[in-house]
Write a protein that holds these residues in place. Structure first.
Motif, PDB file in Angstrom:
ATOM      1  N   THR A 134      10.743  -4.880   5.629  1.00 24.45           N
ATOM      2  CA  THR A 134       9.361  -4.524   5.315  1.00 24.45           C
ATOM      3  C   THR A 134       8.588  -5.703   4.743  1.00 24.45           C
ATOM      4  O   THR A 134       7.447  -5.984   5.154  1.00 24.45           O
ATOM      5  CB  THR A 134       9.337  -3.355   4.321  1.00 24.45           C
ATOM      6  OG1 THR A 134       9.998  -2.227   4.891  1.00 24.45           O
ATOM      7  CG2 THR A 134       7.912  -2.972   3.966  1.00 24.45           C
ATOM      8  N   ASN A 188       5.146  -3.262  -4.039  1.00 20.70           N
ATOM      9  CA  ASN A 188       5.069  -2.631  -2.725  1.00 20.70           C
ATOM     10  C   ASN A 188       3.974  -1.566  -2.669  1.00 20.70           C
ATOM     11  O   ASN A 188       3.242  -1.465  -1.673  1.00 20.70           O
ATOM     12  CB  ASN A 188       6.423  -1.998  -2.367  1.00 20.70           C
ATOM     13  CG  ASN A 188       7.407  -2.988  -1.782  1.00 20.70           C
ATOM     14  OD1 ASN A 188       7.294  -3.412  -0.637  1.00 20.70           O
ATOM     15  ND2 ASN A 188       8.385  -3.385  -2.588  1.00 20.70           N
ATOM     16  N   SER A 192       0.643  -1.560  -0.389  1.00 20.92           N
ATOM     17  CA  SER A 192       0.333  -0.427   0.475  1.00 20.92           C
ATOM     18  C   SER A 192      -1.108   0.032   0.295  1.00 20.92           C
ATOM     19  O   SER A 192      -1.843   0.219   1.275  1.00 20.92           O
ATOM     20  CB  SER A 192       1.296   0.730   0.168  1.00 20.92           C
ATOM     21  OG  SER A 192       0.917   1.900   0.855  1.00 20.92           O
ATOM     22  N   GLY A 254      12.075  -8.670  11.055  1.00 15.96           N
ATOM     23  CA  GLY A 254      10.697  -8.337  10.718  1.00 15.96           C
ATOM     24  C   GLY A 254       9.721  -9.400  11.181  1.00 15.96           C
ATOM     25  O   GLY A 254       8.633  -9.096  11.676  1.00 15.96           O
ATOM     26  N   LEU A 280       4.736   1.473   5.604  1.00 16.66           N
ATOM     27  CA  LEU A 280       6.031   0.829   5.361  1.00 16.66           C
ATOM     28  C   LEU A 280       6.177   0.401   3.900  1.00 16.66           C
ATOM     29  O   LEU A 280       7.238   0.593   3.287  1.00 16.66           O
ATOM     30  CB  LEU A 280       6.193  -0.376   6.280  1.00 16.66           C
ATOM     31  CG  LEU A 280       6.406  -0.079   7.770  1.00 16.66           C
ATOM     32  CD1 LEU A 280       6.376  -1.381   8.578  1.00 16.66           C
ATOM     33  CD2 LEU A 280       7.726   0.647   7.989  1.00 16.66           C
ATOM     34  N   ALA A 281       5.122  -0.189   3.336  1.00 16.63           N
ATOM     35  CA  ALA A 281       5.176  -0.662   1.952  1.00 16.63           C
ATOM     36  C   ALA A 281       5.327   0.509   0.982  1.00 16.63           C
ATOM     37  O   ALA A 281       6.061   0.405  -0.015  1.00 16.63           O
ATOM     38  CB  ALA A 281       3.929  -1.476   1.616  1.00 16.63           C
ATOM     39  N   CYS A 284       8.908   1.735   1.137  1.00 15.36           N
ATOM     40  CA  CYS A 284       9.773   0.753   0.477  1.00 15.36           C
ATOM     41  C   CYS A 284       9.637   0.844  -1.036  1.00 15.36           C
ATOM     42  O   CYS A 284      10.631   0.781  -1.769  1.00 15.36           O
ATOM     43  CB  CYS A 284       9.424  -0.654   0.958  1.00 15.36           C
ATOM     44  SG  CYS A 284      10.521  -1.937   0.344  1.00 15.36           S
TER      45      CYS A 284
END
Length: 329
Positions: A134, A188, A192, A254, A280-281, A284
Motif C-alpha cells: 500500500t 495512513n 486516506s 506496488g 487502500l490507505a 492499511c
C-alpha cells in the motif's frame, strides 16, 4: 541496510533507522536537478546508477551484525566485533559477554513457512506485506500523478520531495513518545482522508487542491518510513533479513502496479486513482493497529519471543528476561 542498523544499536537508539531515511528524501530533492541538467534518460540513468558501486566498499567498512553471527554459530567473531565497537565508543564489555553460548540447534535457511507457521508471526507477516504494498503503491502513484496534472514537472517534483523532509522529523519527535503503532496508523488514515478530499476539490481552487495533496504525500511518506522500522523490529534475528526482504518485495509489486493503475483509471476519471489510494490507505491504517507495539522492547531473538510480544489489546505475553546485547554501543 536497515536490518543491520537495527541490530547494531540498543533499543533506545533504533530511531537512527529513521534518521538515515532523510538521505532518501535528499535524493528525491536532488533528482529533478539532475534531470534538468541531463537531457536524455540514458544519461540520467547513468548519473543515478554509477554512484551505487561505492556501496561495494561497505564490505570492508561495515562490520557484520553480532546478532546474526550468533545465529550462525560464529560466537568468537561476534565477540570480537562487539569488543571493537565498544572500544571505538570508549566503553568496555561487561564480563558476562565473554560467556556467550551458542545454541545446539542446527542452522537452517529460513523459508516463507517460517513466517506464517505461528499465529502472531502469520498476522504480522500478512499485515506488513499489505502495508509495504500500500505504501509503495500510493507513494509512487502520487509521485507519478505530478506528470498528468500539468504544471512545471521539475519544480513540482522538487516541491513534492521537499515536503517529505518534515516526515522524518515528525517521526523522530513522536515515535519514542507515543510508540510505533499509533503514528503508523494515523499516517495512513490522514493519507486516506487527504487523497479523498483532493479528489473532490474543484479545479478552480488549485492552491487548496495542491496543499491537501501535499499533506497526503507527507503522510504516506511517514507510513513508508515507519514500516521500514517496524518490519525489522517484529522479526526474530534468525528471520529478520529474510522477513524484511520478503515483505519489502511487495513494495516492488506496488511500484510496478502504480503506473498501470494510475494511467488506466485516470483515463476514466482523472481523480479516480485517488479514490483507490484512499481506500487502500484506510484499510492499511486499521490493519496496522493489530500489530504489537515495539517501543522500548528488546529485539526478538526467536519465533517464541515474537509470539510473546504484547498483543494489540495491550495484554502482554510471558515476560521475557532478555538483556539488550547492544547496550555497549
Amino acid at each position: 541496510c536497515l536490518c543491520s542498523v537495527t541490530e547494531m544499536v540498543g533499543s533506545d537508539q533504533r530511531i537512527v533507522g529513521i534518521v538515515i531515511q532523510i538521505f532518501f528524501t535528499l535524493g528525491i530533492i536532488i533528482l529533478p536537478g539532475i534531470a534538468y541538467l541531463i537531457p536524455t534518460w540514458q544519461g540520467i540513468q547513468l548519473a543515478i546508477s554509477l554512484p551505487n558501486f561505492l556501496f561495494l566498499l561497505y564490505y570492508w567498512v561495515v562490520p557484520e551484525s553480532p546478532r546474526w553471527l550468533l545465529t550462525r554459530k560464529q560466537g568468537e567473531k561476534a565477540l570480537k566485533i562487539m569488543h571493537d565497537i565498544a572500544k571505538h565508543n570508549g566503553k568496555f564489555l561487561s564480563p558476562h559477554y565473554s560467556e556467550i553460548t551458542i545454541s545446539n540447534e542446527e542452522v537452517s535457511n529460513p523459508s516463507f513457512l517460517d513466517l506464517v507457521r505461528t499465529p502472531q508471526m502469520r498476522r504480522n507477516t500478512l499485515i506488513l506485506m499489505f502495508a509495504w504494498f500500500t505504501s509503495a503503491l500510493i507513494y509512487q502513484g502520487l509521485v507519478m500523478r505530478l506528470g498528468i496534472i500539468g504544471g512545471n514537472l521539475y519544480l513540482d517534483f522538487f516541491i513534492s520531495g521537499a515536503v517529505e523532509l518534515p516526515a522524518a522529523f515528525i517521526i523522530i519527535v513522536t515515535i519514542d513518545r507515543v510508540g510505533r503503532r499509533l503514528p503508523f496508523a494515523l499516517s495512513n488514515i490522514v493519507a486516506s482522508i487527504a487523497c479523498l478530499i483532493t479528489a473532490f476539490l474543484p479545479e478552480d481552487i488549485p492552491w487548496l487542491k495542491t496543499t491537501v495533496a501535499t499533506l497526503g504525500r507527507l503522510s504516506i511518506t511517514i507510513a513508508f518510513e515507519v514500516v521500514y522500522l517496524v518490519n525489522s523490529e517484529l522479526y526474530p534475528t534468525t528471520l529478520r533479513n529474510f522477513g524484511v526482504s520478503l515483505c519489502s518485495s511487495l513494495c516492488d509489486l506496488g511500484g510496478i502496479i502504480a503506473p498501470f493503475l494510475l494511467f488506466r483509471l485516470a483515463a476514466i476519471w482523472l481523480e479516480l486513482p485517488l479514490i483507490i489510494f484512499s481506500i487502500l490507505a484506510a484499510v492499511c491504517g486499521l490493519l496496522v493497529l493489530l500489530l504489537p507495539e515495539t517501543k522500548g522492547i528488546s529485539l526478538p531473538e526467536t519465533v517464541e519471543d515474537v509470539e510473546q510480544l504484547p498483543s494489540h489489546f495491550g495484554k502482554c505475553g510471558q515476560k521475557r528476561k532478555h538483556r539488550d546485547t547492544n547496550s555497549y554501543i
